[in-house]
Write an enzyme that holds these catalytic residues in place. Structure first.
Site, PDB file in Angstrom:
ATOM      1  N   ASN A 137       8.145  -5.469  -0.834  1.00 32.60           N
ATOM      2  CA  ASN A 137       8.041  -4.328   0.077  1.00 32.60           C
ATOM      3  C   ASN A 137       6.568  -4.283   0.481  1.00 32.60           C
ATOM      4  O   ASN A 137       5.738  -3.754  -0.253  1.00 32.60           O
ATOM      5  CB  ASN A 137       8.465  -3.024  -0.594  1.00 32.60           C
ATOM      6  CG  ASN A 137       8.412  -1.856   0.374  1.00 32.60           C
ATOM      7  OD1 ASN A 137       7.752  -1.912   1.405  1.00 32.60           O
ATOM      8  ND2 ASN A 137       9.107  -0.779   0.033  1.00 32.60           N
ATOM      9  N   ARG A 187       6.666   0.501  13.660  1.00 36.77           N
ATOM     10  CA  ARG A 187       7.270   0.053  12.404  1.00 36.77           C
ATOM     11  C   ARG A 187       8.467  -0.870  12.625  1.00 36.77           C
ATOM     12  O   ARG A 187       9.014  -1.431  11.681  1.00 36.77           O
ATOM     13  CB  ARG A 187       7.726   1.248  11.564  1.00 36.77           C
ATOM     14  CG  ARG A 187       6.589   2.109  11.079  1.00 36.77           C
ATOM     15  CD  ARG A 187       7.110   3.194  10.136  1.00 36.77           C
ATOM     16  NE  ARG A 187       6.129   4.234   9.927  1.00 36.77           N
ATOM     17  CZ  ARG A 187       5.133   4.167   9.053  1.00 36.77           C
ATOM     18  NH1 ARG A 187       4.993   3.104   8.295  1.00 36.77           N
ATOM     19  NH2 ARG A 187       4.294   5.164   8.928  1.00 36.77           N
ATOM     20  N   HIS A 191       3.793  -4.700   9.193  1.00 36.42           N
ATOM     21  CA  HIS A 191       3.578  -4.599  10.630  1.00 36.42           C
ATOM     22  C   HIS A 191       2.244  -5.169  11.082  1.00 36.42           C
ATOM     23  O   HIS A 191       1.990  -5.237  12.288  1.00 36.42           O
ATOM     24  CB  HIS A 191       3.670  -3.126  11.055  1.00 36.42           C
ATOM     25  CG  HIS A 191       4.720  -2.378  10.307  1.00 36.42           C
ATOM     26  ND1 HIS A 191       6.071  -2.659  10.405  1.00 36.42           N
ATOM     27  CD2 HIS A 191       4.621  -1.387   9.388  1.00 36.42           C
ATOM     28  CE1 HIS A 191       6.746  -1.859   9.599  1.00 36.42           C
ATOM     29  NE2 HIS A 191       5.886  -1.074   8.978  1.00 36.42           N
ATOM     30  N   ARG A 250      12.368   4.629  12.702  1.00 37.36           N
ATOM     31  CA  ARG A 250      11.086   5.317  12.625  1.00 37.36           C
ATOM     32  C   ARG A 250      10.229   5.004  13.839  1.00 37.36           C
ATOM     33  O   ARG A 250      10.718   4.524  14.863  1.00 37.36           O
ATOM     34  CB  ARG A 250      10.407   4.939  11.306  1.00 37.36           C
ATOM     35  CG  ARG A 250      11.288   5.410  10.113  1.00 37.36           C
ATOM     36  CD  ARG A 250      10.656   5.254   8.807  1.00 37.36           C
ATOM     37  NE  ARG A 250       9.445   6.064   8.721  1.00 37.36           N
ATOM     38  CZ  ARG A 250       8.516   5.876   7.805  1.00 37.36           C
ATOM     39  NH1 ARG A 250       8.650   4.919   6.902  1.00 37.36           N
ATOM     40  NH2 ARG A 250       7.450   6.634   7.768  1.00 37.36           N
ATOM     41  N   GLU A 255      12.765  -9.240   1.743  1.00 39.98           N
ATOM     42  CA  GLU A 255      11.937  -8.098   2.145  1.00 39.98           C
ATOM     43  C   GLU A 255      12.777  -6.833   1.999  1.00 39.98           C
ATOM     44  O   GLU A 255      13.945  -6.806   2.388  1.00 39.98           O
ATOM     45  CB  GLU A 255      11.506  -8.284   3.600  1.00 39.98           C
ATOM     46  CG  GLU A 255      10.670  -7.160   4.152  1.00 39.98           C
ATOM     47  CD  GLU A 255      10.296  -7.391   5.623  1.00 39.98           C
ATOM     48  OE1 GLU A 255       9.588  -6.533   6.165  1.00 39.98           O
ATOM     49  OE2 GLU A 255      10.731  -8.402   6.216  1.00 39.98           O
ATOM     50  N   ALA A 274       2.990  -0.887   4.859  1.00 39.43           N
ATOM     51  CA  ALA A 274       2.408  -0.964   6.203  1.00 39.43           C
ATOM     52  C   ALA A 274       1.947  -2.377   6.567  1.00 39.43           C
ATOM     53  O   ALA A 274       1.842  -2.706   7.749  1.00 39.43           O
ATOM     54  CB  ALA A 274       1.252   0.021   6.332  1.00 39.43           C
ATOM     55  N   ARG A 283       4.897  10.962  -2.362  1.00 37.35           N
ATOM     56  CA  ARG A 283       4.637  10.652  -0.954  1.00 37.35           C
ATOM     57  C   ARG A 283       5.886  10.869  -0.112  1.00 37.35           C
ATOM     58  O   ARG A 283       6.899  10.194  -0.304  1.00 37.35           O
ATOM     59  CB  ARG A 283       4.187   9.200  -0.832  1.00 37.35           C
ATOM     60  CG  ARG A 283       3.970   8.755   0.588  1.00 37.35           C
ATOM     61  CD  ARG A 283       3.653   7.269   0.657  1.00 37.35           C
ATOM     62  NE  ARG A 283       3.503   6.871   2.036  1.00 37.35           N
ATOM     63  CZ  ARG A 283       3.874   5.712   2.513  1.00 37.35           C
ATOM     64  NH1 ARG A 283       4.415   4.809   1.726  1.00 37.35           N
ATOM     65  NH2 ARG A 283       3.707   5.430   3.783  1.00 37.35           N
ATOM     66  N   HIS A 304      12.729  -2.422   2.332  1.00 35.67           N
ATOM     67  CA  HIS A 304      12.101  -1.168   2.775  1.00 35.67           C
ATOM     68  C   HIS A 304      13.005  -0.020   2.352  1.00 35.67           C
ATOM     69  O   HIS A 304      14.225  -0.086   2.565  1.00 35.67           O
ATOM     70  CB  HIS A 304      11.909  -1.139   4.294  1.00 35.67           C
ATOM     71  CG  HIS A 304      10.988  -2.205   4.781  1.00 35.67           C
ATOM     72  ND1 HIS A 304       9.624  -2.073   4.729  1.00 35.67           N
ATOM     73  CD2 HIS A 304      11.245  -3.427   5.295  1.00 35.67           C
ATOM     74  CE1 HIS A 304       9.074  -3.167   5.206  1.00 35.67           C
ATOM     75  NE2 HIS A 304      10.031  -4.026   5.546  1.00 35.67           N
ATOM     76  N   ILE A 305      12.435   0.992   1.784  1.00 31.84           N
ATOM     77  CA  ILE A 305      13.204   2.149   1.330  1.00 31.84           C
ATOM     78  C   ILE A 305      13.809   2.879   2.516  1.00 31.84           C
ATOM     79  O   ILE A 305      14.988   3.229   2.520  1.00 31.84           O
ATOM     80  CB  ILE A 305      12.315   3.086   0.479  1.00 31.84           C
ATOM     81  CG1 ILE A 305      11.876   2.358  -0.802  1.00 31.84           C
ATOM     82  CG2 ILE A 305      13.054   4.384   0.150  1.00 31.84           C
ATOM     83  CD1 ILE A 305      10.791   3.068  -1.585  1.00 31.84           C
ATOM     84  N   SER A 306      13.006   3.097   3.544  1.00 29.41           N
ATOM     85  CA  SER A 306      13.494   3.775   4.750  1.00 29.41           C
ATOM     86  C   SER A 306      13.996   2.739   5.749  1.00 29.41           C
ATOM     87  O   SER A 306      13.715   1.545   5.626  1.00 29.41           O
ATOM     88  CB  SER A 306      12.380   4.609   5.381  1.00 29.41           C
ATOM     89  OG  SER A 306      11.370   3.763   5.902  1.00 29.41           O
ATOM     90  N   TYR A 313      11.082   8.952   1.516  1.00 35.37           N
ATOM     91  CA  TYR A 313      11.139   7.942   0.461  1.00 35.37           C
ATOM     92  C   TYR A 313      11.865   8.390  -0.801  1.00 35.37           C
ATOM     93  O   TYR A 313      12.026   7.592  -1.725  1.00 35.37           O
ATOM     94  CB  TYR A 313       9.716   7.496   0.107  1.00 35.37           C
ATOM     95  CG  TYR A 313       8.993   6.910   1.282  1.00 35.37           C
ATOM     96  CD1 TYR A 313       9.354   5.662   1.788  1.00 35.37           C
ATOM     97  CD2 TYR A 313       7.964   7.598   1.920  1.00 35.37           C
ATOM     98  CE1 TYR A 313       8.708   5.118   2.887  1.00 35.37           C
ATOM     99  CE2 TYR A 313       7.302   7.059   3.011  1.00 35.37           C
ATOM    100  CZ  TYR A 313       7.681   5.820   3.489  1.00 35.37           C
ATOM    101  OH  TYR A 313       7.050   5.290   4.570  1.00 35.37           O
ATOM    102  N   PRO A 356       0.791  -1.225   0.000  1.00 32.54           N
ATOM    103  CA  PRO A 356       0.000   0.000   0.000  1.00 32.54           C
ATOM    104  C   PRO A 356       0.824   1.278   0.000  1.00 32.54           C
ATOM    105  O   PRO A 356       1.869   1.359   0.641  1.00 32.54           O
ATOM    106  CB  PRO A 356      -0.842  -0.111   1.276  1.00 32.54           C
ATOM    107  CG  PRO A 356      -0.151  -1.097   2.131  1.00 32.54           C
ATOM    108  CD  PRO A 356       0.564  -2.029   1.208  1.00 32.54           C
ATOM    109  N   ASN A 357       0.325   2.226  -0.748  1.00 30.41           N
ATOM    110  CA  ASN A 357       0.841   3.586  -0.875  1.00 30.41           C
ATOM    111  C   ASN A 357       2.140   3.702  -1.662  1.00 30.41           C
ATOM    112  O   ASN A 357       2.586   4.810  -1.943  1.00 30.41           O
ATOM    113  CB  ASN A 357       0.987   4.262   0.495  1.00 30.41           C
ATOM    114  CG  ASN A 357      -0.334   4.354   1.205  1.00 30.41           C
ATOM    115  OD1 ASN A 357      -1.317   4.801   0.637  1.00 30.41           O
ATOM    116  ND2 ASN A 357      -0.378   3.896   2.450  1.00 30.41           N
TER     117      ASN A 357
END
Length: 160
Positions: free
Chosen positions: A80, A118, A86, A114, A105, A83, A24, A107-109, A29, A16-17
């Site tokens: 990826n 997360r 989690h 964070r 897996e 959300a 965003r 993740h960009i960040s 990101y 999502p997103n």
């Protein structure tokens, strides 16, 4: 049973997103779009004699369906989950059905820098590796790792 990189693409799944990358929260990101990431994955795979199939959905059930399909159609998965990392036991359960298939897996960040919620990922329990905080370059690392693992599992060429 895992498929060879010569006969099956790597599935690159985005949750999502992630369709809004580039717009965003660019301070988190970056400004690369999902299309930029998909092109990066395709170039990285091609450099190793492999290919990718990229998909994105904001819907958990659709991601689960695609993971289930991957069992018979793909050499490995780069995911990826956004959300859903989690929250989604369903996604974990689907990934657990992919016996012997490499799963990375990404993740960009850096999710560990964070918000506290997360810091935990259900998907990490199944992933053969987790890449976080490397920006979009993490996708290239993830594709390369799937290539290496898939070649080990199937005995095929293309190991990075």
């Amino acid at each position: 049973m895992p498929r060879s990189l010569a006969t099956a693409p790597i599935l690159v799944l985005n949750g999502p997103n992630l369709n809004l990358l580039g717009a965003r929260q660019p301070e988190i990101y970056g400004t690369d779009t999902l299309a930029d990431i998909e092109a990066l994955c395709a170039r990285t795979a091609a450099a190793h004699g492999a290919s990718v199939e990229a998909r994105q959905s904001n819907h958990e059930g659709r991601l689960v369906d695609w993971v289930q399909e991957a069992r018979d159609r793909h050499a490995g998965i780069v995911i990826n989950p956004g959300a859903y990392s989690h929250t989604s036991v369903a996604l974990l359960d689907a990934l657990n059905l992919c016996d012997g298939m490499p799963v990375i897996e990404v993740h960009i960040s850096n999710i560990h820098q964070r918000e506290e919620f997360r810091h935990h990922s259900f998907v990490s329990r199944r992933a053969d590796g987790v890449i976080a905080g490397c920006g979009v370059q993490g996708y290239a690392f993830a594709v390369e790792r799937v290539v290496t693992l898939a070649a080990q599992v199937t005995g095929g060429a293309g190991a990075a």
